[in-house]
Design a protein around this motif. Structure first.
Motif, PDB file in Angstrom:
ATOM      1  N   SER A  33     -46.363 -48.716  21.564  1.00 30.22           N
ATOM      2  CA  SER A  33     -46.050 -49.978  22.589  1.00 30.22           C
ATOM      3  C   SER A  33     -44.726 -50.387  22.327  1.00 30.22           C
ATOM      4  CB  SER A  33     -47.131 -50.841  22.366  1.00 30.22           C
ATOM      5  OG  SER A  33     -47.492 -51.284  21.200  1.00 30.22           O
ATOM      6  N   ASP A  34     -43.750 -49.578  22.598  1.00 30.91           N
ATOM      7  CA  ASP A  34     -42.201 -49.895  22.613  1.00 30.91           C
ATOM      8  C   ASP A  34     -41.834 -50.265  21.321  1.00 30.91           C
ATOM      9  OD1 ASP A  34     -39.890 -50.662  24.080  1.00 30.91           O
ATOM     10  OD2 ASP A  34     -40.164 -52.775  23.778  1.00 30.91           O
ATOM     11  N   VAL A  35     -42.197 -49.417  20.326  1.00 30.04           N
ATOM     12  CA  VAL A  35     -41.720 -49.549  18.802  1.00 30.04           C
ATOM     13  C   VAL A  35     -41.386 -48.137  18.645  1.00 30.04           C
ATOM     14  CG1 VAL A  35     -42.191 -52.046  18.061  1.00 30.04           C
ATOM     15  CG2 VAL A  35     -43.793 -50.074  17.765  1.00 30.04           C
ATOM     16  N   PRO A  38     -38.743 -45.013  15.261  1.00 30.37           N
ATOM     17  CA  PRO A  38     -39.059 -44.371  14.113  1.00 30.37           C
ATOM     18  C   PRO A  38     -39.774 -43.079  14.635  1.00 30.37           C
ATOM     19  CG  PRO A  38     -39.728 -46.682  13.897  1.00 30.37           C
ATOM     20  CD  PRO A  38     -39.367 -46.747  15.289  1.00 30.37           C
ATOM     21  N   ILE A  39     -40.214 -42.681  15.559  1.00 33.24           N
ATOM     22  CA  ILE A  39     -40.898 -41.454  15.790  1.00 33.24           C
ATOM     23  C   ILE A  39     -40.102 -40.881  16.850  1.00 33.24           C
ATOM     24  CG2 ILE A  39     -43.198 -42.114  15.112  1.00 33.24           C
ATOM     25  CD1 ILE A  39     -44.183 -42.556  17.954  1.00 33.24           C
ATOM     26  N   LYS A  40     -38.695 -41.129  16.942  1.00 32.40           N
ATOM     27  CA  LYS A  40     -37.902 -40.716  18.199  1.00 32.40           C
ATOM     28  C   LYS A  40     -37.637 -38.955  17.970  1.00 32.40           C
ATOM     29  CE  LYS A  40     -33.808 -41.932  17.813  1.00 32.40           C
ATOM     30  NZ  LYS A  40     -32.643 -43.054  17.834  1.00 32.40           N
ATOM     31  N   ALA A  41     -37.536 -38.533  16.694  1.00 30.88           N
ATOM     32  CA  ALA A  41     -37.538 -37.151  16.387  1.00 30.88           C
ATOM     33  C   ALA A  41     -38.421 -36.135  17.063  1.00 30.88           C
ATOM     34  CB  ALA A  41     -37.211 -36.696  14.969  1.00 30.88           C
ATOM     35  N   PHE A  42     -39.954 -36.804  16.586  1.00 36.99           N
ATOM     36  CA  PHE A  42     -41.206 -36.407  17.144  1.00 36.99           C
ATOM     37  C   PHE A  42     -41.267 -36.219  18.594  1.00 36.99           C
ATOM     38  CE2 PHE A  42     -45.039 -37.962  19.076  1.00 36.99           C
ATOM     39  CZ  PHE A  42     -45.694 -36.814  19.272  1.00 36.99           C
ATOM     40  N   ALA A  43     -40.693 -37.291  19.292  1.00 33.93           N
ATOM     41  CA  ALA A  43     -40.870 -37.688  20.652  1.00 33.93           C
ATOM     42  C   ALA A  43     -39.953 -36.575  21.398  1.00 33.93           C
ATOM     43  CB  ALA A  43     -40.257 -38.965  21.028  1.00 33.93           C
ATOM     44  N   VAL A  53     -45.660 -46.606  26.453  1.00 35.23           N
ATOM     45  CA  VAL A  53     -46.235 -47.257  27.444  1.00 35.23           C
ATOM     46  C   VAL A  53     -45.345 -48.734  27.691  1.00 35.23           C
ATOM     47  CG1 VAL A  53     -48.590 -46.439  27.081  1.00 35.23           C
ATOM     48  CG2 VAL A  53     -47.965 -48.758  26.274  1.00 35.23           C
ATOM     49  N   GLY A  54     -44.520 -48.910  26.840  1.00 40.73           N
ATOM     50  CA  GLY A  54     -43.917 -50.419  27.016  1.00 40.73           C
ATOM     51  C   GLY A  54     -44.707 -51.347  26.254  1.00 40.73           C
ATOM     52  N   ILE A  55     -44.494 -52.533  26.461  1.00 39.88           N
ATOM     53  CA  ILE A  55     -45.022 -53.535  25.565  1.00 39.88           C
ATOM     54  C   ILE A  55     -46.289 -53.994  26.278  1.00 39.88           C
ATOM     55  CG2 ILE A  55     -44.866 -55.897  24.615  1.00 39.88           C
ATOM     56  CD1 ILE A  55     -41.852 -55.502  25.620  1.00 39.88           C
ATOM     57  N   ALA A  56     -47.364 -52.924  25.613  1.00 38.01           N
ATOM     58  CA  ALA A  56     -48.850 -53.192  26.409  1.00 38.01           C
ATOM     59  C   ALA A  56     -49.746 -52.608  25.159  1.00 38.01           C
ATOM     60  CB  ALA A  56     -48.843 -52.358  27.852  1.00 38.01           C
ATOM     61  N   ALA A  77     -48.431 -46.127  16.871  1.00 41.32           N
ATOM     62  CA  ALA A  77     -47.387 -46.726  16.177  1.00 41.32           C
ATOM     63  C   ALA A  77     -47.092 -48.176  16.892  1.00 41.32           C
ATOM     64  CB  ALA A  77     -46.020 -46.076  16.036  1.00 41.32           C
ATOM     65  N   GLY A  78     -47.229 -49.124  16.153  1.00 37.43           N
ATOM     66  CA  GLY A  78     -47.182 -50.531  16.725  1.00 37.43           C
ATOM     67  C   GLY A  78     -46.957 -51.480  15.673  1.00 37.43           C
ATOM     68  N   MET A  79     -46.686 -52.624  16.109  1.00 36.12           N
ATOM     69  CA  MET A  79     -46.534 -54.062  15.155  1.00 36.12           C
ATOM     70  C   MET A  79     -47.696 -54.426  14.574  1.00 36.12           C
ATOM     71  SD  MET A  79     -43.144 -55.401  16.755  1.00 36.12           S
ATOM     72  CE  MET A  79     -42.846 -56.846  15.483  1.00 36.12           C
ATOM     73  N   ALA A  80     -48.064 -54.665  13.529  1.00 33.88           N
ATOM     74  CA  ALA A  80     -49.192 -55.099  12.921  1.00 33.88           C
ATOM     75  C   ALA A  80     -49.971 -56.142  13.494  1.00 33.88           C
ATOM     76  CB  ALA A  80     -49.183 -55.339  11.227  1.00 33.88           C
TER      77      ALA A  80
END
Lengths: 314, 298
Positions: A33-35, A38-43, A53-56, A77-80
């Motif tokens: 959800s827009d963070v 850190p997983i850019k290489a995987f993406a 999905v954006g901030i959702a 992957a998200g913010m806790a």
């Protein structure tokens, strides 16, 4: 993998491990959800198994549940604070009710974002561990998240993996120490006079407290209860039996997290430590400042832990 | 255009589904969500008995079309439509619905009732799950569709629009949302309720292709389903499809139609017999009007 003391980004470990796992396992997905940074290489390597999905947060968890229903293993992957609270009902009803292998990877656990109470995750352990079928792991060493992620490939249930800030943290273990086993605890330092139990970034604080205590002639054991649910009850009971005194510290509300999980076991087992103290965020919404500053302010960092042990033993 | 014999078959199945709903509503001790069940009868019958590629004898076949009932409180409608197709034992549904240890509860549970694609019930959850199923199918390059039936009321939930946004942005052409647009929520009071218009435009704004249909006309619904474009994962212009089905809450029973008091309820014996008679009368009228009564069918 890094030797003790090296600074490593836990978020970077998440990205690297996800990339490796995805290469090996065609059913591994990465959602965010827009963070997603850190997983850019995987993406980039697996664009057809990456969804931002954006901030959702509610949406991303529902989608993860749908993917898992089709046999996929999604890492979200998200913010806790948001992956535990905004989407809590999806976590429960879409994922846990159907017992789906969704992995919630949340960074910014406790007060580590410094963003104030909107961004603190001081209830996440309490909320996530109350969900039936959900396991809760809180990583103390930046490489631990990689070990847990790899281990989780053989774990078929929902899993919350909590990180601290996760940008640059000292390694506290030799890599092979960390099995990532869900349901186990780890003795980070042996000792016989008292046990300090902690999870996440507070394990390093507990180790620092044990150093202070050693200077006073107190031999404190430090236990990393990274698997908060399921809890390593055998290790817990052994530590109480062998050291008598127990101090629990965590970057979380003092009630509802690890200390509460431990207290439940002790009461149910009829085990009474010679002394017990729980340290953490009291019943208030904290202000701004770095996490270490706030750990001092609320008395659950290294000095507070050492003081609590001294008090108990006095 | 759908074949008249097929239309007749679906009309008769719809009438049978209404009779079964009414009988259950008459003898079950608790309340049945009868208003919203009645509004989606033709939609469920057209999907499970015509439009979807499903096989009750091989219900986990990877090539099947997927169906998510986002309006989970319509579970009993889904159970009956599926049982009429051969998934479940109708007598068991009628005898055990809502009872201790029955697999047939107020909201569908996948774990207890295999054949159901996902547990639902809390509103606003179905479409994100359906989006997940659609992503999985696209990544595996499978050609089945994912259908998601939503109540229009639950589209007040923000999570519906979060997932509509994602599906539109990622061009999930294998995803079909069917919206039971009965224009009445549980507490919709005349003049003071939420106004969802311009409803189809909202979906269009999220980059969905919208088709509007009379949600009680099985022929029209089948025409829409039959005309769905084939799933093409390489089409850069693919869009998810929203079928906005205009329906009437409580459809088919005069004393229930557009009456929010029948969102959920139980029927007395007298009400049940009155309603059953109306179902038969309306079916006869319908068959006469569509020419289905002149032997063109079976």
């Amino acid at each position: 993998m890094s030797a003790i003391g090296t600074m490593v980004s836990a978020r970077g470990v998440v990205g690297q491990t996800l990339h490796e796992l995805a290469a090996e396992h065609p059913h591994v997905w990465g959602l965010t959800s827009d963070v997603g940074d850190p997983i850019k290489a995987f993406a980039q390597a697996f664009p057809d198994r990456y969804v931002d999905v954006g901030i959702a947060e509610q949406n991303v968890v529902g989608i993860a549940a749908g993917l898992a229903l089709e046999g996929m293993m999604p890492f979200v992957a998200g913010m806790a604070p948001f992956i535990s609270m905004r989407s809590l009902e999806q976590n429960r009803t879409d994922v846990c009710y159907q017992d789906l292998p969704v992995r919630f990877v949340g960074w910014g656990g406790g007060l580590t974002t410094g963003g104030g109470s909107t961004h603190n995750a001081m209830e996440d352990v309490a909320l996530m561990r109350t969900l039936v079928n959900m396991a809760v792991v809180s990583c103390s060493d930046p490489n631990m998240v990689g070990a847990v992620m790899r281990r989780s490939m053989a774990y078929e249930h929902p899993l919350y993996i909590r990180l601290g800030k996760g940008k640059s943290d000292p390694c506290i273990y030799e890599p092979e120490t960390m099995t990532g086993e869900i349901g186990a605890g780890l003795v980070a330092r042996d000792g016989g006079d008292a046990t300090i139990m902690a999870h996440g970034e507070l394990v390093a604080e507990a180790l620092a407290a044990a150093e202070q205590l050693a200077a006073d002639g107190i031999d404190a054991r430090v236990v990393d209860m990274y698997s908060i649910k399921p809890l390593d009850t055998e290790l817990l009971l052994r530590c109480v039996d062998e050291t008598g005194y127990l101090v629990v510290t965590e970057d979380h509300l003092a009630f509802g997290g690890l200390a509460s999980a431990i207290a439940d076991v002790l009461v149910d087992e009829g085990v009474r430590p010679k002394g017990f103290r729980r340290l953490g965020v009291p019943q208030l919404y904290t202000g701004f400042g770095s996490a270490p500053e706030q750990w001092v302010k609320y008395g659950y960092g290294r000095d507070g832990v050492a003081a609590a042990v001294r008090e108990l033993l006095a | 255009m759908a074949d008249p014999a097929e239309i007749r078959r679906l009309d008769e199945l719809s009438a049978e589904m209404r009779r079964l709903l009414l009988r259950l509503c008459g003898h079950y001790s608790g309340a049945i969500h009868i208003g919203g069940d009645m509004s989606m009868v033709e939609l469920l019958i057209s999907l499970y008995h015509h439009g979807m590629n499903v096989d009750p004898d091989d219900f986990a076949n990877p090539e099947r079309d997927r169906f998510i009932l986002s309006k989970g409180h319509g579970a009993v409608g889904m159970y009956i439509a599926m049982a009429l197709r051969g998934y479940f034992d109708m007598d068991e549904i009628m005898a055990t619905y809502g009872q201790l240890d029955s697999a047939y509860g107020m909201h569908p549970c996948k774990i207890q009732l295999p054949g159901v694609e996902s547990s639902t019930g809390s509103l606003g959850h179905g479409l994100p799950i359906a989006v997940g199923l659609a992503f999985a199918a696209r990544q595996r390059r499978e050609s089945h569709r994912v259908f998601c039936l939503l109540g229009d009321g639950e589209t007040c939930e923000g999570s519906v629009w979060e997932s509509a946004n994602t599906a539109g942005s990622y061009g999930l052409g294998n995803l079909v949302a069917v919206i039971d647009r009965n224009k009445q929520m549980m507490s919709s009071l005349e003049g003071v309720a939420m106004n969802l218009e311009p409803y189809p435009d909202k979906w269009r704004a999220f980059r969905w292709r919208v088709v509007e249909v009379d949600g009680h006309d099985v022929g029209a619904i089948c025409d829409v389903l039959d005309a769905l474009p084939p799933v093409d994962h390489d089409d850069p212009n693919a869009q998810p499809i929203a079928i906005v089905a205009h329906t009437v809450k409580g459809k088919g029973i005069s004393f229930m139609e557009r009456n929010v008091g029948w969102h959920a309820g139980s029927l007395t014996d007298e009400q049940m017999h009155e309603a059953l008679a109306e179902v038969d009368a309306r079916l006869a009228e319908r068959l006469a009007a569509t020419g289905g009564g002149i032997g063109g069918g079976s």
